[in-house]
Design a protein around this motif. Structure first.
Motif, mmCIF file in Angstrom:
data_model
loop_
_atom_site.group_PDB
_atom_site.id
_atom_site.type_symbol
_atom_site.label_atom_id
_atom_site.label_comp_id
_atom_site.label_asym_id
_atom_site.label_seq_id
_atom_site.Cartn_x
_atom_site.Cartn_y
_atom_site.Cartn_z
ATOM 1 N N VAL A 18 -32.199 -7.068 -4.790
ATOM 2 C CA VAL A 18 -30.834 -7.498 -4.440
ATOM 3 C C VAL A 18 -29.993 -6.298 -4.014
ATOM 4 N N ALA B 129 -24.202 -11.860 -4.741
ATOM 5 C CA ALA B 129 -25.654 -11.819 -4.575
ATOM 6 C C ALA B 129 -26.371 -11.849 -5.933
ATOM 7 N N GLN C 213 -19.293 -8.537 -2.921
ATOM 8 C CA GLN C 213 -20.497 -9.055 -2.255
ATOM 9 C C GLN C 213 -21.719 -8.926 -3.159
ATOM 10 N N GLN D 155 -28.189 -5.394 -0.259
ATOM 11 C CA GLN D 155 -26.757 -5.138 -0.138
ATOM 12 C C GLN D 155 -26.447 -3.716 0.342
#
Length: 140
Positions: free
Chosen positions: A21, A134, A130, A25
């Motif tokens: 993850v 996620a 963000q 990002q």
């Protein structure tokens, strides 16, 4: 360094799952990690043609296993934004010698804890938002 409140602080999960993850990002595990801790870093000045200076940093601590082992269990720390201002030109504190040249390849930052302008704090908060979205499936 400016700490930022976040829902991911103290999140516990498998390192491999988190790493996936974080990488999606735009984060990388910083090169100075140890077996028991490290930092996921995301440059905030991505459009700059200069070396990156402003970062969102998320500490990661090993609970079981070692950092960077996919099956390790880790805990995230409090995210923060920091700024490193690097010197340009020769380093005034260089020691010479063959061994020193092999070990001390990089110049010291001019100011490793430079003041963080509001622009970088806002960008860090947006990037963290963000990341939180996620990581939502992992947040309890």
């Amino acid at each position: 360094m400016i700490p930022i409140e976040s829902r991911i602080e103290n999140l516990r999960a498998g390192y491999g799952e988190l790493k996936s993850v974080f990488e999606q990002q735009g984060f990388t595990l910083g090169g100075g990690y140890e077996y028991d801790h490290g930092f996921f870093d995301k440059p905030l000045d991505w459009e700059s043609d200069k070396a990156h200076q402003a970062y969102l940093r998320v500490p990661v601590y090993a609970i079981e296993g070692n950092v960077e082992e996919d099956d390790a269990m880790v805990r995230l720390g409090k995210p923060f934004v920091l700024k490193h201002v690097f010197k340009t030109g020769p380093d005034d504190h260089v020691s010479t010698g063959t061994f020193s040249g092999l070990v001390n390849q990089f110049a010291e930052p001019a100011d490793k804890d430079a003041a963080v302008e509001p622009e970088w704090v806002e960008r860090a908060k947006a990037a963290l938002n963000q990341l939180e979205r996620a990581l939502e499936p992992l947040i309890h």
